[in-house]
Motif scaffolding. Structure first.
Motif, PDB file in Angstrom:
ATOM      1  N   TRP A  87       0.773  -1.231   0.000  1.00  0.00           N
ATOM      2  CA  TRP A  87       0.000   0.000   0.000  1.00  0.00           C
ATOM      3  C   TRP A  87       0.809   1.288   0.000  1.00  0.00           C
ATOM      4  N   LYS A  88       2.071   1.258   0.381  1.00  0.00           N
ATOM      5  CA  LYS A  88       2.812   2.503   0.584  1.00  0.00           C
ATOM      6  C   LYS A  88       2.931   3.348  -0.677  1.00  0.00           C
ATOM      7  N   ALA A  89       3.277   2.745  -1.794  1.00  0.00           N
ATOM      8  CA  ALA A  89       3.399   3.514  -3.041  1.00  0.00           C
ATOM      9  C   ALA A  89       2.051   4.098  -3.445  1.00  0.00           C
ATOM     10  N   GLN A  90       0.981   3.340  -3.214  1.00  0.00           N
ATOM     11  CA  GLN A  90      -0.354   3.835  -3.560  1.00  0.00           C
ATOM     12  C   GLN A  90      -0.767   4.995  -2.657  1.00  0.00           C
ATOM     13  N   ILE A  91      -0.403   4.934  -1.382  1.00  0.00           N
ATOM     14  CA  ILE A  91      -0.687   6.042  -0.470  1.00  0.00           C
ATOM     15  C   ILE A  91       0.061   7.289  -0.917  1.00  0.00           C
ATOM     16  N   LEU A  92       1.333   7.135  -1.241  1.00  0.00           N
ATOM     17  CA  LEU A  92       2.123   8.282  -1.701  1.00  0.00           C
ATOM     18  C   LEU A  92       1.551   8.848  -3.002  1.00  0.00           C
ATOM     19  N   TYR A  93       1.096   7.980  -3.887  1.00  0.00           N
ATOM     20  CA  TYR A  93       0.467   8.427  -5.129  1.00  0.00           C
ATOM     21  C   TYR A  93      -0.758   9.287  -4.827  1.00  0.00           C
ATOM     22  N   GLU A  94      -1.615   8.825  -3.931  1.00  0.00           N
ATOM     23  CA  GLU A  94      -2.819   9.589  -3.578  1.00  0.00           C
ATOM     24  C   GLU A  94      -2.452  10.937  -2.959  1.00  0.00           C
TER      25      GLU A  94
END
Length: 110
Positions: A20-27
């Protein structure tokens, strides 16, 4: 040589490990600030526990900041730190590479 070997990007890759970390940073790149509920809605399938854990780890690594508002009702907002913002050009290049790869891949016929 470091404890993690010779590769200079290993520490960053370790910070970004996980589903999830990359997706959180993307958001957070898209929405300058985001509350927990928005992130939960944007990341389909994530549990409250997984989101909380990933947010704490990203905050601990200095990539995001957590700002608590003691208002009625109280709420928390997350945003990228300067260190997190410095990663945006890297994410942009990864996104371009992924787009190019997806456009040139041929489906396999088995």
């Amino acid at each position: 040589m470091t404890d993690l070997g010779h590769c200079p990007v290993t520490p960053l890759l370790l910070m970004l490990q996980g589903k999830w970390k990359a997706q959180i940073l993307y958001e957070l790149c898209i929405h300058d600030t985001a509350r927990f509920g928005l992130l939960k809605r944007m990341l389909k399938g994530i549990t409250n526990a997984s989101l909380t854990k990933a947010l704490r780890e990203l905050e601990s690594d200095g990539l995001i900041k957590r700002e608590q508002f003691n208002e009625i009702p109280p709420h928390v907002e997350y945003s990228l730190t300067e260190k997190g913002n410095d990663l945006q050009p890297i994410f942009y290049e990864i996104m371009n590479g992924a787009s190019i790869t997806a456009a040139t891949e041929m489906p396999y016929n088995i």
